[in-house]
Design an enzyme around this catalytic site. Structure first.
Site, PDB file in Angstrom:
ATOM      1  N   ASP A   1       0.836  -1.203   0.000  1.00  0.00           N
ATOM      2  CA  ASP A   1       0.000   0.000   0.000  1.00  0.00           C
ATOM      3  C   ASP A   1       0.873   1.256   0.000  1.00  0.00           C
ATOM      4  OD1 ASP A   1      -2.267   1.647   0.193  1.00  0.00           O
ATOM      5  OD2 ASP A   1      -2.509   1.322   2.342  1.00  0.00           O
TER       6      ASP A   1
ATOM      7  N   SER B   1      -3.554  -9.172   2.401  1.00  0.00           N
ATOM      8  CA  SER B   1      -3.682  -9.456   3.844  1.00  0.00           C
ATOM      9  C   SER B   1      -2.532 -10.241   4.461  1.00  0.00           C
ATOM     10  CB  SER B   1      -5.004 -10.178   4.164  1.00  0.00           C
ATOM     11  OG  SER B   1      -6.075  -9.268   4.159  1.00  0.00           O
TER      12      SER B   1
ATOM     13  N   VAL C   1       1.092  -6.869   7.137  1.00  0.00           N
ATOM     14  CA  VAL C   1       0.761  -6.406   8.486  1.00  0.00           C
ATOM     15  C   VAL C   1      -0.599  -6.913   8.971  1.00  0.00           C
ATOM     16  CG1 VAL C   1       2.230  -4.358   8.364  1.00  0.00           C
ATOM     17  CG2 VAL C   1      -0.162  -4.192   7.688  1.00  0.00           C
TER      18      VAL C   1
END
Length: 179
Positions: free
Chosen positions: A41, A124, A127
């Site tokens: 991200d 997923s 983290v």
């Protein structure tokens, strides 16, 4: 699973930096604020530039299992499909269903927008703590099932791991469903 879907949609598993791929869309393993964070991200936000965060703000966030789309801005990919995966709580909090939904919703957005090449990270597994092998099986099953239902929708789907060890985990799961 039908062999026809696999012949019309190329599926690859690679180890690479997803932010460098020239595809119609890369999928971002986003957080619910759509404002960037760690891992893939953060890398996507850094490479796309501040316009991506502004676009995320205009969308007002995203819930786990859902997906939304923005332009790719400074990325080589034309679009970014943001999806929020589940945080791992031992598998008893609907994590597999939410993770499968991330892949289905992302592919549905790609289909709805006429995007023919899509690259996924391992949603997923950073983290958010989802075990890699379990996440890979959920991802492979969700993608192959979607492609079987829409055999002519995509030219190529890429599962993009950031290192060789993770690539091998994803490859093993994909091979289970390719047969």
């Amino acid at each position: 699973m039908s062999g026809e879907a696999r012949q019309t949609t190329a599926m690859q598993v690679i180890a690479a930096d997803i932010t460098t791929l020239r595809v119609d869309a890369i999928v971002n393993a986003a957080n619910s604020s759509l404002q960037g964070g760690g891992g893939v991200d953060g890398a996507i936000h850094r490479k796309a530039g501040p316009e991506l965060a502004a676009a995320g703000r205009s969308l007002g966030g995203c819930e786990p299992g859902q997906a939304c789309i923005t332009e790719g801005y400074r990325l080589p990919a034309r679009y970014v499909i943001h999806t929020v995966g589940p945080v791992w709580h031992g598998g008893q909090a609907s994590e597999p269903a939410l993770l499968a939904s991330c892949y289905r919703e992302s592919l549905q957005l790609a289909l709805d927008n006429g995007l023919r090449t899509v690259a996924f990270p391992a949603i997923s597994t950073g983290v958010f703590g989802y075990p890699q092998d379990e996440a890979a099986r959920v991802a492979a099953k969700a993608v192959f099932t979607f492609v079987d239902r829409h055999p002519d929708a995509f030219d190529e789907i890429i599962f993009c791991a950031f290192d060789e060890t993770r690539r091998q985990v994803i490859e093993a799961a994909v091979e289970e469903f390719r047969a």
